[in-house]
Structure formats: structure tokens, C-alpha cells
Design a protein around this motif. Structure first.
Motif, PDB file in Angstrom:
ATOM      1  N   GLY A 180      38.441 -62.232  65.440  1.00  0.00           N
ATOM      2  CA  GLY A 180      39.513 -62.511  64.490  1.00  0.00           C
ATOM      3  C   GLY A 180      40.788 -63.008  65.136  1.00  0.00           C
ATOM      4  N   ASP A 181      40.877 -62.932  66.469  1.00  0.00           N
ATOM      5  CA  ASP A 181      42.053 -63.454  67.159  1.00  0.00           C
ATOM      6  C   ASP A 181      42.202 -64.950  66.889  1.00  0.00           C
ATOM      7  N   VAL A 182      43.423 -65.369  66.573  1.00  0.00           N
ATOM      8  CA  VAL A 182      43.727 -66.783  66.349  1.00  0.00           C
ATOM      9  C   VAL A 182      44.403 -67.320  67.602  1.00  0.00           C
ATOM     10  N   ILE A 183      43.844 -68.373  68.184  1.00  0.00           N
ATOM     11  CA  ILE A 183      44.381 -68.945  69.411  1.00  0.00           C
ATOM     12  C   ILE A 183      45.665 -69.724  69.103  1.00  0.00           C
ATOM     13  N   LEU A 184      46.759 -69.351  69.758  1.00  0.00           N
ATOM     14  CA  LEU A 184      48.037 -70.034  69.576  1.00  0.00           C
ATOM     15  C   LEU A 184      48.370 -70.955  70.745  1.00  0.00           C
TER      16      LEU A 184
END
Length: 439
Positions: free
Chosen positions: A158-162
Motif C-alpha cells: 500500500g506504500d505510494v512511491i513519492l
């Protein structure tokens, strides 16, 4: 049928690549006045499907029956055919051995050069015809699903890459996106409402190879595009329904929904659905395979993907850049071949065949062919006897010492190189067989 389609694509792709590679040797040989005895697509032990000899040049052109490559036989050269009889006579002016060291070097480099040029042309054509798709990583609201190895260094599903190092919101549809995560020093992610910086260890690739798993993949929500006419869910589910739960399990993406359905195949389940923002529960009967008979929406429908078009002037530098970046990435990964973990991942024709999709698609075919062309170029330039790079190395040594190696030494070195090359091919294809039947 899927296997047949992959095999046909592989054979078609390799035929193009080998033809272009041998055409490079042929073109350079003719340019420098070296006689080409044979130019063949496919191998021809015992007989040829067709052949024709030019009265002007004396070259025999043909198509063999064994679709595993091809060859260009240049007069006066000790090559993989190991035909040394002609070397016993005095050198003729139109033979390879009579040419200058520079001419011989260019003849040997011709195949690699043509494969690199082919990759440039294909990538340029792909960009010109199909353009480029861009999806910034911060717009993938469902984030990514990570392997256990990636989770061990700090990632969570669920981590969103920024950010990847200093690159803000890189394009997740770029073929280099995953490798950029593996090679990064740090990756910044959004987890819930917080931002977190995850340091990437220098041995990240080694860890992944040892675990025999990838890094991660985009999360796609289970959103229905259409319901099949024979589906037991017909009339219960509809276009746009987003399944967010199966029985008591909360599901975030396609993989989690499918896993939950597989565990309940043949039974009736209660699906929790988000329909235009309203939660709805529907009971649906699963078939014996755990399917509900629906087609899902693709990433292009779920996320705001930008399509970038190119003209010929902008496509050429973009194609060259993609070829250079792909080549650089492949070369940087070669060091892992010499590790225990990397050697286990080596593969032969079976691994190459799996690169192709199970249904034919021109864009995928040409993209994979360009990648294989780069692999062929890089592998052939390695300084291994029996490969082009081995010949080039010996010519460079000759230029330095101002004296060629003897025919006897060249024959011995070529024999050793062929044995090593055959052993490497057997090992790589043996890995394919082991993975197919014993893992």
C-alpha cells in the motif's frame, strides 16, 4: 496454444536478430573487400531449404532447416566452423587474414554494431507509432504490493512511491521503474497520511536473487469492467463495481480478492462492493476454479495515464535514449551473473520465450525484440573466445604487439572458447528445465 504462440514469437524474433547480426559481419566484410563464402539464415546440417550462389561475388546465400540462428562464413577466418583446411594455403588478397588489423576489427564488430543500431531503430519506431505512457508514481493511489524481501527493508503493502533518490514521482510505466527502486539509495513513500524515507541497502539485488523473488508490483483495485453472459453474478454485479471484501476479509487489490476467491472455490461468498461510493453486499456463487465470471478494468481506466505523442524529430532522440538506458541497465546487471545467486537465475531459450506474451501484440513483440537485440550485442562483445568479443580482443592484442597469433594458437583458443560456450548454454538451458519440472 499459449506455448505455441510464445515459441513462434521467439523464433521470429531470433530470426530477425540473427539475420541483422550476420548482415553486420557481411556488410563490413564486403566493404573491406573480404570474400564471404556463405551467408545463411538458420543452420543447414546435411541440406538447405534453398540456396543460390552469386556468380559475381561467389557467395552462397541460403536458408537452412534448423531455425536456431544463422551464420556468415568469411574466407580465411578461423570461426566456429573450425574449418582449418583453407588456412594451410597461402593467404589470398580477398581473405579475412590478409586484411589490416583495423579492417578485421571492424568486420568482427559489425554484428554487434548492427544489433545496437537495430535496437535504436526499433525503439524509435515504437515511440513514433505508439508514443509513451506516463503515470506518476504518486498518482497510484492504491500503492504497491511488495515482496517479503522488500518488506524486510521497510516497505509495506500500500506504500505510494513519492521519490526515488532525487527523482520526484517517477513514471511507474517506465520499464526501468522497478530497477530504479532496487538501485536507489533511498525511497520516499506515503503511508497513510505520513511520509517515510526507506534506505535501500547496497546488496538489495543480491537479496532479491537469493530469495528468487521480485521487488514489487503496482496494486490495482478489483474494479469490474463487464460481467460475462454465463456468469453466476449476472444481474448481481455491474460495470464499475469495486470489490473491497470477500466474506469477512478486507481486500485492497486484485491479488487479495483473487486469493480470497481461490480459497472458497465452489462455494457461495458474500462480496462487499463499493458502488459509486455506496457499500453494497452481494452473495455470489463461485465456480470450481474460484471465478465469478467478470472482466476487470485495466490500469488505463483506473489511473490518469497520460499519452505522449512524438513526431520523427522527437522520436529519434527519445529512441536513442531508451536504447542507451536499456543497454546501461543490462550491462550494470551483468556483474550478478558471477554470483551464486545470479548464476541460478540464468536461463536459455525457455527464459527468453517467457518474455513474450501468450497472445501476439506488435508493440510487445518489437519491444522485447529490441531488448533481445541489446542482449545479443552485449553478450557478443564480451571477450570470450568463439564470440565476436574474443576475436576483437585478439586483434587488439595483435595491434599492440604488432604480431598476429599463430593459426595453431587461434585454433586452440577457439576450441576452448567453443567448449566453454557450449557448457554455458547447457547450464542456462538446464536451469530452464529444472525450473519447469522440479520447482
Amino acid at each position: 496454444m499459449d506455448i505455441t504462440i510464445r515459441i513462434l514469437q521467439l523464433l521470429f524474433s531470433l530470426s530477425i536478430l540473427v539475420f541483422i547480426h550476420e548482415l553486420g559481419h557481411y556488410s563490413m566484410a564486403r566493404f573491406f573487400g573480404a570474400r564471404v563464402e556463405k551467408f545463411y539464415l538458420f543452420f543447414n546440417p546435411w541440406f538447405s531449404l534453398c540456396k543460390w550462389t552469386s556468380k559475381r561475388s561467389g557467395t552462397t546465400y541460403g536458408i537452412g532447416w534448423l531455425p536456431l540462428g544463422g551464420y556468415c562464413k568469411i574466407a580465411g577466418m578461423i570461426d566456429e566452423s573450425m574449418d582449418t583446411d583453407a588456412m594451410k594455403s597461402e593467404p589470398k588478397p580477398d581473405e579475412f587474414r590478409s586484411k589490416s588489423a583495423f579492417a578485421r576489427l571492424m568486420i568482427m564488430a559489425g554484428g554487434v554494431l548492427f544489433n545496437v543500431i537495430l535496437a535504436f531503430i526499433i525503439y524509435t519506431g515504437i515511440i513514433l507509432v505508439w508514443g509513451n505512457k506516463v503515470l506518476p508514481s504518486d498518482r497510484v493511489t492504491a500503492g504497491m504490493t511488495f515482496s517479503e524481501t522488500a518488506k524486510s527493508v521497510g516497505f509495506e503493502d500500500g506504500d505510494v512511491i513519492l521519490r526515488v533518490d532525487d527523482r520526484v514521482s517517477p513514471n511507474v510505466l517506465d520499464s526501468r521503474f522497478i530497477s530504479s527502486l532496487i538501485k536507489a539509495k533511498s525511497v520516499t513513500v506515503r503511508r497513510g497520511t505520513e511520509e517515510r524515507v526507506i534506505p535501500i541497502p547496497e546488496d538489495m539485488m543480491t537479496r532479491l536473487l537469493k530469495a528468487e523473488e521480485g521487488f514489487g508490483a503496482l496494486r490495482l483495485p478489483f474494479v469490474i469492467d463487464s460481467v460475462m453472459p454465463t456468469s453466476p453474478a449476472k444481474g448481481l454485479l455491474q460495470h464499475g463495481d469495486h470489490i473491497i471484501g470477500v466474506d469477512s476479509l478486507v481486500c485492497s487489490d486484485i491479488a487479495e480478492v483473487q486469493q480470497a476467491l481461490q480459497a472458497r472455490k465452489g462455494h457461495e461468498v458474500q462480496l462487499l462492493i463499493d458502488r459509486s461510493g455506496s457499500p453494497i453486499a452481494q452473495r455470489v456463487q463461485l465456480d470450481s476454479l474460484g471465478n465469478i465470471g467478470v472482466l476487470l478494468q485495466s490500469a488505463e481506466h483506473l489511473y490518469p495515464i497520460e499519452h505522449v505523442s512524438y513526431n520523427i524529430l522527437s522520436a529519434v532522440p527519445a529512441g536513442i535514449d531508451r536504447a542507451i538506458q536499456t543497454t546501461s541497465s543490462y550491462i550494470s546487471g551483468l556483474k550478478y551473473i558471477f554470483t551464486r545467486e545470479g548464476a541460478r537465475q540464468m536461463g536459455g531459450l525457455g527464459t527468453m520465450g517467457k518474455l513474450f506474451p501468450s497472445s501476439f501484440d506488435w508493440q510487445s513483440f518489437w519491444s522485447i525484440t529490441a531488448f533481445l537485440s541489446i542482449i545479443l550485442a552485449v553478450m557478443n562483445i564480451l571477450p570470450i573466445p568463439a564470440l565476436d568479443g574474443g576475436h576483437i580482443l585478439f586483434i587488439i592484442i595483435e595491434m599492440i604487439r604488432r604480431k598476429p597469433l599463430s593459426d595453431k594458437a587461434m585454433t586452440y583458443i577457439q576450441t576452448v572458447g567453443l567448449v566453454l560456450l557450449m557448457a554455458l548454454m547447457l547450464y542456462a538451458n538446464g536451469n530452464d528445465i529444472y525450473r519447469a519440472f522440479f520447482k
